[in-house]
Scaffold this active site. Structure first.
Site, PDB file in Angstrom:
ATOM      1  N   HIS A 203       1.686   4.555  -2.861  1.00  0.00           N
ATOM      2  CA  HIS A 203       1.979   6.041  -2.688  1.00  0.00           C
ATOM      3  C   HIS A 203       3.442   6.130  -3.085  1.00  0.00           C
ATOM      4  O   HIS A 203       3.557   7.739  -4.038  1.00  0.00           O
ATOM      5  CB  HIS A 203       2.150   6.160  -1.105  1.00  0.00           C
ATOM      6  CG  HIS A 203       0.429   6.183  -0.660  1.00  0.00           C
ATOM      7  ND1 HIS A 203      -0.631   6.698  -1.165  1.00  0.00           N
ATOM      8  CD2 HIS A 203       0.236   5.628   0.606  1.00  0.00           C
ATOM      9  CE1 HIS A 203      -1.642   6.522  -0.325  1.00  0.00           C
ATOM     10  NE2 HIS A 203      -1.013   5.759   0.720  1.00  0.00           N
TER      11      HIS A 203
ATOM     12  N   HIS B   9       0.872  -1.038  -0.068  1.00  0.00           N
ATOM     13  CA  HIS B   9      -0.067   0.230  -0.122  1.00  0.00           C
ATOM     14  C   HIS B   9       0.940   1.203  -0.011  1.00  0.00           C
ATOM     15  O   HIS B   9       0.738   2.022  -0.891  1.00  0.00           O
ATOM     16  CB  HIS B   9      -0.833   0.002   1.158  1.00  0.00           C
ATOM     17  CG  HIS B   9      -1.817   1.279   1.412  1.00  0.00           C
ATOM     18  ND1 HIS B   9      -3.041   1.260   1.195  1.00  0.00           N
ATOM     19  CD2 HIS B   9      -1.218   2.536   1.933  1.00  0.00           C
ATOM     20  CE1 HIS B   9      -3.633   2.490   1.339  1.00  0.00           C
ATOM     21  NE2 HIS B   9      -2.486   3.233   1.685  1.00  0.00           N
ATOM     22  N   GLU B  10       1.676   1.299   0.974  1.00  0.00           N
ATOM     23  CA  GLU B  10       2.758   2.517   1.049  1.00  0.00           C
ATOM     24  C   GLU B  10       3.824   2.563  -0.299  1.00  0.00           C
ATOM     25  O   GLU B  10       3.936   3.697  -0.789  1.00  0.00           O
ATOM     26  CB  GLU B  10       3.359   2.132   2.097  1.00  0.00           C
ATOM     27  CG  GLU B  10       2.874   2.425   3.674  1.00  0.00           C
ATOM     28  CD  GLU B  10       1.827   3.505   3.711  1.00  0.00           C
ATOM     29  OE1 GLU B  10       2.492   4.546   3.110  1.00  0.00           O
ATOM     30  OE2 GLU B  10       1.136   3.469   4.256  1.00  0.00           O
TER      31      GLU B  10
END
Length: 370
Positions: free
Chosen positions: A28, A24-25
């Protein structure tokens, strides 16, 4: 719980949730790189740094002491939660270059959205992979049998009837019946079926059945009381498998949204909400069932991470997107004080929710007598 299962549950929890949060990170981070936003730190885990190195772009890559997920901190962020540094609010374009606050509004929105999107794509790929390997299960929406005290049978449906609509929504596969039934215990639905080529309509009040998960938790499910005919498995290519993966992922999001809405409206008990302890329990259970069950569970958790992060709560990705939407309407960002109070309120809400679901988890354990 026995000690060996506790260790299995903890290990499975870290193997499922940890990589999903890191990916998920990473979503980003990669979106940030695409738009030239520097990352000061990318951490696998939280807390004290155990090992790290700084790359040529100035990003500190590190392993931290608490192995539960991770975070990316962009230049211009005051903390890993993504709160902007107030000192940069009135900075000029030179000082803002390469920072997150210095990116264009739509670029910041894409960077924030990239995290939940990554979790969604992970689930799509897992579901699509299973469709490629095992084929797509096809089960005609034909009643093959009835359970004892069947609500459908009591309403006049018969073995061999083909269900074509539920509450006006077309039914093409037997699995779609469960999606229209499971979350609605006690509700009266309208079923349109075909019998010998002739349409018929029946109002059916769904039975309510409380099912336990083996760990002290329980949930109510709507039951129609019918069984299917034998399914077949259709071999599919990459395109159709991808379509199946996307469809399954969107259905999972819909089920999550409906369940959350029922909890908020009071239709469903908030005790059904689970937190990290419950995830660990389910992780340990699915690990014992094999890697296939583990992967499918990971896909479900990934979908939930995407959905939860998109809720419009400050500190979550959805909260940031809501602020960007307000900035678009106002044609200027919210003031530093407003952002600070929103961040504090969001953080307080998230922490309170975390305490609540953890209490739910612990209260359901056998050692507390449920």
């Amino acid at each position: 719980m026995q000690i060996p299962f506790v260790l299995t549950a903890v290990l499975a929890f870290l193997l499922v949730l940890g990589p999903l949060v890191v990916l998920h990170e990473l979503g980003h981070y990669l979106a940030g790189r695409l738009f030239g936003v520097r990352a000061d730190a990318f951490s696998v885990g939280f807390g004290k740094e155990l090992w790290g190195r700084t790359d040529k772009r100035g990003t500190r890559w590190k392993l931290s002491a608490i192995p539960m997920g991770g975070y990316v901190q962009f230049a211009g962020d005051m903390n890993p939660a993504g709160q902007s540094d107030p000192a940069l609010q009135d900075a000029d374009s030179v000082a803002l270059k390469g920072t997150f606050p210095g990116a264009k509004l739509w670029q910041r929105a894409v960077i924030v959205f990239a995290g939940p999107l990554t979790n969604f794509l992970i689930a799509v790929l897992i579901f699509a992979g299973f469709a490629m390997v095992y084929g797509v299960r096809v089960t005609p929406p034909v009643i093959g049998s009835f359970a004892p005290n069947s609500a459908a049978q009591a309403a006049g449906l018969q073995v061999g009837d083909r269900i074509v609509e539920i509450d006006g929504a077309p039914i093409r596969d037997f699995t779609e019946i469960a999606r229209k039934v499971l979350l609605y215990p006690g509700r009266t639905i309208t079923i349109v079926a075909e019998r010998n080529g002739q349409p018929l309509s029946r109002a059916v009040t769904l039975a309510s059945q409380t099912e336990t998960d083996g760990f002290g938790g329980s949930s109510k499910k709507g039951m129609l009381g019918i069984g299917s005919v034998l399914p077949t498995f259709e071999t599919v290519g990459p395109v159709k498998a991808l379509g199946a993966g996307i469809g399954d992922s969107f259905q999972a999001i819909k089920m999550t949204a409906v369940g959350l809405g029922q909890i908020i409206s009071g239709e469903r008990s908030a005790k059904e909400m689970g937190g990290p302890v419950k995830i660990a329990q389910y992780s340990g259970q699915t690990m014992s069932l094999g890697w296939q069950a583990m992967l499918l569970f990971a896909a479900t958790i990934s979908i939930n991470l995407a959905f939860i992060n998109l809720l419009p709560i400050p500190t979550l990705d959805g909260g940031h997107l809501a602020m960007y939407a307000a900035e678009t309407v106002r044609r200027k960002p919210l003031g530093a004080r407003s952002q600070e109070w929103a961040f504090r309120a969001g953080l307080a809400f998230v922490l309170a929710l975390a305490v609540f679901v953890t209490f739910n988890d612990l209260a359901s354990l056998p050692i507390f007598g449920s």
